[in-house]
Design a protein around this motif. Structure first.
Motif, PDB file in Angstrom:
ATOM      1  N   GLN A 104       0.830  -1.202   0.000  1.00 31.53           N
ATOM      2  CA  GLN A 104       0.000   0.000   0.000  1.00 31.53           C
ATOM      3  C   GLN A 104       0.870   1.260   0.000  1.00 31.53           C
ATOM      4  OE1 GLN A 104      -2.990  -0.039   3.115  1.00 31.53           O
ATOM      5  NE2 GLN A 104      -3.269  -2.240   2.918  1.00 31.53           N
ATOM      6  N   VAL A 105       1.894   1.265   0.859  1.00 31.74           N
ATOM      7  CA  VAL A 105       2.789   2.425   0.929  1.00 31.74           C
ATOM      8  C   VAL A 105       3.560   2.575  -0.371  1.00 31.74           C
ATOM      9  CG1 VAL A 105       4.843   3.330   2.084  1.00 31.74           C
ATOM     10  CG2 VAL A 105       2.957   2.421   3.437  1.00 31.74           C
ATOM     11  N   ARG A 106       3.978   1.457  -0.947  1.00 30.42           N
ATOM     12  CA  ARG A 106       4.694   1.520  -2.231  1.00 30.42           C
ATOM     13  C   ARG A 106       3.819   2.190  -3.296  1.00 30.42           C
ATOM     14  NH1 ARG A 106       8.421  -2.931  -5.164  1.00 30.42           N
ATOM     15  NH2 ARG A 106       8.503  -1.972  -7.229  1.00 30.42           N
ATOM     16  N   ARG A 107       2.547   1.843  -3.351  1.00 29.23           N
ATOM     17  CA  ARG A 107       1.652   2.449  -4.338  1.00 29.23           C
ATOM     18  C   ARG A 107       1.530   3.962  -4.105  1.00 29.23           C
ATOM     19  NH1 ARG A 107      -1.817  -1.708  -6.387  1.00 29.23           N
ATOM     20  NH2 ARG A 107      -0.435  -3.483  -6.763  1.00 29.23           N
ATOM     21  N   ILE A 108       1.466   4.368  -2.842  1.00 28.73           N
ATOM     22  CA  ILE A 108       1.373   5.800  -2.538  1.00 28.73           C
ATOM     23  C   ILE A 108       2.618   6.530  -3.013  1.00 28.73           C
ATOM     24  CG2 ILE A 108       1.267   7.496  -0.664  1.00 28.73           C
ATOM     25  CD1 ILE A 108      -0.399   5.448   0.909  1.00 28.73           C
ATOM     26  N   VAL A 109       3.792   5.930  -2.741  1.00 31.59           N
ATOM     27  CA  VAL A 109       5.060   6.541  -3.157  1.00 31.59           C
ATOM     28  C   VAL A 109       5.124   6.627  -4.683  1.00 31.59           C
ATOM     29  CG1 VAL A 109       7.568   6.224  -3.203  1.00 31.59           C
ATOM     30  CG2 VAL A 109       6.293   5.852  -1.078  1.00 31.59           C
ATOM     31  N   GLU A 110       4.760   5.531  -5.353  1.00 25.65           N
ATOM     32  CA  GLU A 110       4.792   5.533  -6.821  1.00 25.65           C
ATOM     33  C   GLU A 110       3.870   6.604  -7.395  1.00 25.65           C
ATOM     34  OE1 GLU A 110       3.745   1.554  -7.808  1.00 25.65           O
ATOM     35  OE2 GLU A 110       5.793   0.783  -7.648  1.00 25.65           O
ATOM     36  N   ASP A 111       2.662   6.682  -6.855  1.00 29.55           N
ATOM     37  CA  ASP A 111       1.704   7.674  -7.363  1.00 29.55           C
ATOM     38  C   ASP A 111       2.220   9.091  -7.143  1.00 29.55           C
ATOM     39  OD1 ASP A 111       0.046   5.646  -8.145  1.00 29.55           O
ATOM     40  OD2 ASP A 111      -1.313   5.807  -6.428  1.00 29.55           O
ATOM     41  N   SER A 112       2.851   9.332  -5.971  1.00 25.51           N
ATOM     42  CA  SER A 112       3.357  10.671  -5.667  1.00 25.51           C
ATOM     43  C   SER A 112       4.412  11.096  -6.670  1.00 25.51           C
ATOM     44  CB  SER A 112       3.922  10.712  -4.243  1.00 25.51           C
ATOM     45  OG  SER A 112       2.927  10.433  -3.287  1.00 25.51           O
ATOM     46  N   PHE A 113       5.349  10.205  -6.971  1.00 23.73           N
ATOM     47  CA  PHE A 113       6.448  10.571  -7.874  1.00 23.73           C
ATOM     48  C   PHE A 113       6.020  10.557  -9.340  1.00 23.73           C
ATOM     49  CE2 PHE A 113       9.033   9.596  -4.132  1.00 23.73           C
ATOM     50  CZ  PHE A 113       9.846  10.719  -4.127  1.00 23.73           C
ATOM     51  N   LEU A 114       5.104   9.657  -9.691  1.00 19.08           N
ATOM     52  CA  LEU A 114       4.589   9.694 -11.060  1.00 19.08           C
ATOM     53  C   LEU A 114       3.877  11.022 -11.326  1.00 19.08           C
ATOM     54  CD1 LEU A 114       3.219   6.047 -11.454  1.00 19.08           C
ATOM     55  CD2 LEU A 114       5.149   7.054 -12.681  1.00 19.08           C
ATOM     56  N   GLY A 115       3.206  11.537 -10.296  1.00 15.76           N
ATOM     57  CA  GLY A 115       2.559  12.821 -10.443  1.00 15.76           C
ATOM     58  C   GLY A 115       3.538  13.971 -10.616  1.00 15.76           C
ATOM     59  N   LEU A 116       4.778  13.792 -10.147  1.00 21.62           N
ATOM     60  CA  LEU A 116       5.826  14.808 -10.321  1.00 21.62           C
ATOM     61  C   LEU A 116       6.609  14.614 -11.611  1.00 21.62           C
ATOM     62  CD1 LEU A 116       7.239  14.969  -6.666  1.00 21.62           C
ATOM     63  CD2 LEU A 116       5.712  16.613  -7.774  1.00 21.62           C
ATOM     64  N   GLY A 117       6.280  13.572 -12.383  1.00 17.31           N
ATOM     65  CA  GLY A 117       6.964  13.333 -13.646  1.00 17.31           C
ATOM     66  C   GLY A 117       8.154  12.404 -13.564  1.00 17.31           C
ATOM     67  N   TYR A 118       8.308  11.667 -12.446  1.00 14.26           N
ATOM     68  CA  TYR A 118       9.419  10.734 -12.296  1.00 14.26           C
ATOM     69  C   TYR A 118       9.093   9.409 -12.994  1.00 14.26           C
ATOM     70  CZ  TYR A 118      11.817  13.545  -8.710  1.00 14.26           C
ATOM     71  OH  TYR A 118      12.496  14.521  -8.031  1.00 14.26           O
ATOM     72  N   GLU A 119      10.136   8.683 -13.384  1.00 16.21           N
ATOM     73  CA  GLU A 119       9.958   7.321 -13.882  1.00 16.21           C
ATOM     74  C   GLU A 119      10.300   6.348 -12.763  1.00 16.21           C
ATOM     75  OE1 GLU A 119      13.096   5.358 -16.314  1.00 16.21           O
ATOM     76  OE2 GLU A 119      13.823   7.414 -16.643  1.00 16.21           O
ATOM     77  N   ILE A 120       9.657   5.154 -12.759  1.00 15.71           N
ATOM     78  CA  ILE A 120       9.856   4.143 -11.722  1.00 15.71           C
ATOM     79  C   ILE A 120      10.735   3.030 -12.283  1.00 15.71           C
ATOM     80  CG2 ILE A 120       8.747   2.595 -10.098  1.00 15.71           C
ATOM     81  CD1 ILE A 120       7.996   5.520  -9.701  1.00 15.71           C
ATOM     82  N   ARG A 121      11.781   2.675 -11.531  1.00 14.29           N
ATOM     83  CA  ARG A 121      12.689   1.597 -11.941  1.00 14.29           C
ATOM     84  C   ARG A 121      12.671   0.473 -10.920  1.00 14.29           C
ATOM     85  NH1 ARG A 121      17.079   2.629 -15.645  1.00 14.29           N
ATOM     86  NH2 ARG A 121      18.233   0.984 -14.574  1.00 14.29           N
ATOM     87  N   ASP A 122      12.990  -0.726 -11.402  1.00 16.51           N
ATOM     88  CA  ASP A 122      13.128  -1.890 -10.526  1.00 16.51           C
ATOM     89  C   ASP A 122      14.372  -2.637 -10.990  1.00 16.51           C
ATOM     90  OD1 ASP A 122      12.854  -3.941  -8.763  1.00 16.51           O
ATOM     91  OD2 ASP A 122      11.032  -4.784  -9.636  1.00 16.51           O
ATOM     92  N   ASP A 123      15.494  -2.405 -10.315  1.00 23.21           N
ATOM     93  CA  ASP A 123      16.769  -2.964 -10.756  1.00 23.21           C
ATOM     94  C   ASP A 123      17.129  -4.230  -9.994  1.00 23.21           C
ATOM     95  OD1 ASP A 123      17.762  -1.262 -12.870  1.00 23.21           O
ATOM     96  OD2 ASP A 123      17.894   0.341 -11.384  1.00 23.21           O
ATOM     97  N   ARG A 124      18.283  -4.800 -10.359  1.00 25.75           N
ATOM     98  CA  ARG A 124      18.723  -6.084  -9.820  1.00 25.75           C
ATOM     99  C   ARG A 124      19.061  -5.972  -8.338  1.00 25.75           C
ATOM    100  NH1 ARG A 124      24.186  -5.528 -13.463  1.00 25.75           N
ATOM    101  NH2 ARG A 124      25.462  -4.338 -11.986  1.00 25.75           N
TER     102      ARG A 124
END
Length: 331
Positions: A104-124
């Protein structure tokens, strides 16, 4: 023994059975192991007697099976007639699961930064010493390089201690401007306490552009903190040191469990540390071939478990990893 009379009596008893128990009583009485028919079959010595008795047994078994089927059909008819079900009525609601508090917290963080124009990465998660330490300007003597703090596979490979290597990956992949958040699991040899765990999730942010300052970093963090905790929670920034940022700061959020008065969770300070942040050190830019005279940026890293703990006022971070449904159902 009059076997014709025996058969008529048994057939009548089977036909008169009004339920499964009556039918079973008749079957045991006339076909059971202690019945007269069964006893007689054991003593048969001639062919004619055997054929007679076996014929009676087969006919009685068929009568029992037929009566049993008829009783089942009658019971089904009764249920269909008496137990009427209105199929248009809504059924009983089934229990539905929900997302784990960390998700749930991860979704909130993702939504917050996507709204600021950030891209989301998931690295090794398995990294090299070069990306985890060297290119992030960690000194050769830094304590994080020790096997007492980091899980090593061999001399050059390890479980990442933070999501900061994503900064190096994206800086090598593309030219600035860059606005990125990397979210994933990290691993450290930390003692398990109320606020620390050796496995946790972290969100790491990097912004690289022309003219970025520390004020941009504080504004970004305040935006995310407000999304996570609401406007009523206090946030403060303390100066700190990190090898890959200069100047460096640590954001703290007021403890919601004690209201800032001090408790075991916040170590009686009234504040809980969220992570680390700062302006990207020019040495990091030089390590990946980015012009530090033209470009500037900031980076930050915070734990999702810590964020969930602060958001829901959970007294012990270990509760998020125990999988106890009595705890998880509350969120």
């Amino acid at each position: 023994m009059d076997w014709e009379a025996y058969e008529r009596e048994a057939s009548a008893a089977v036909a008169a059975a009004t339920g499964p128990s009556d039918l079973d009583d008749a079957r045991v009485r006339y076909l059971g192991r202690k019945s007269e028919l069964a006893q007689a079959l054991r003593g048969v010595r001639d062919r004619e007697s055997g054929m007679l008795l076996n014929g009676i047994r087969e006919r009685l078994e068929a009568a029992v099976a037929e009566r049993e089927q008829r009783l089942e059909d009658e019971e089904l008819d009764r249920k269909l007639r008496d137990e009427v079900v209105d199929v248009t009525l809504p059924g009983e609601p089934l229990p539905v699961g929900h997302l784990h508090p960390i998700t749930q917290v991860r979704r909130i963080v993702e939504d917050s930064f996507l709204g600021l124009g950030y891209e989301i990465r998931d690295d090794r998660e398995v990294e090299t010493v070069e990306f985890n330490f060297d290119k992030l300007a960690f000194a050769p003597t830094h304590s994080s390089r020790s096997a007492r703090d980091t899980f090593y596979f061999d001399k050059t490979h390890l479980l990442r201690t933070e999501t900061s290597p994503s900064q190096i990956h994206i800086l090598e992949e593309k030219e600035p401007p860059i606005y990125m958040v990397s979210i994933g699991r990290v691993y450290r040899r930390d003692a398990i306490t109320a606020t620390r765990y050796p496995i946790f999730h972290q969100f790491e942010g990097l912004a690289v552009d022309e003219g970025i300052t520390l004020a941009d970093l504080k504004g970004t963090l305040l935006h995310v903190m407000r999304a996570l905790y609401g406007p009523e929670r206090r946030v403060r920034f303390r100066t700190h040191f990190f090898p890959f940022t200069e100047p460096s700061i640590e954001p703290d959020v007021s403890c919601g469990i004690c209201g800032g008065a001090g408790c075991r969770t916040c170590k009686y300070t009234g504040w809980i540390e969220m992570g680390g942040a700062g302006v990207v050190d020019p040495q990091v830019f030089e390590n990946v071939g980015v012009d530090s005279e033209r470009w500037s940026g900031f980076a930050f890293g915070c734990g999702l478990e810590r964020a969930a703990q602060l958001r829901h006022d959970i007294p012990d971070i270990r509760l998020l990893w125990d999988g106890d449904l009595r705890v998880l159902r509350q969120f």
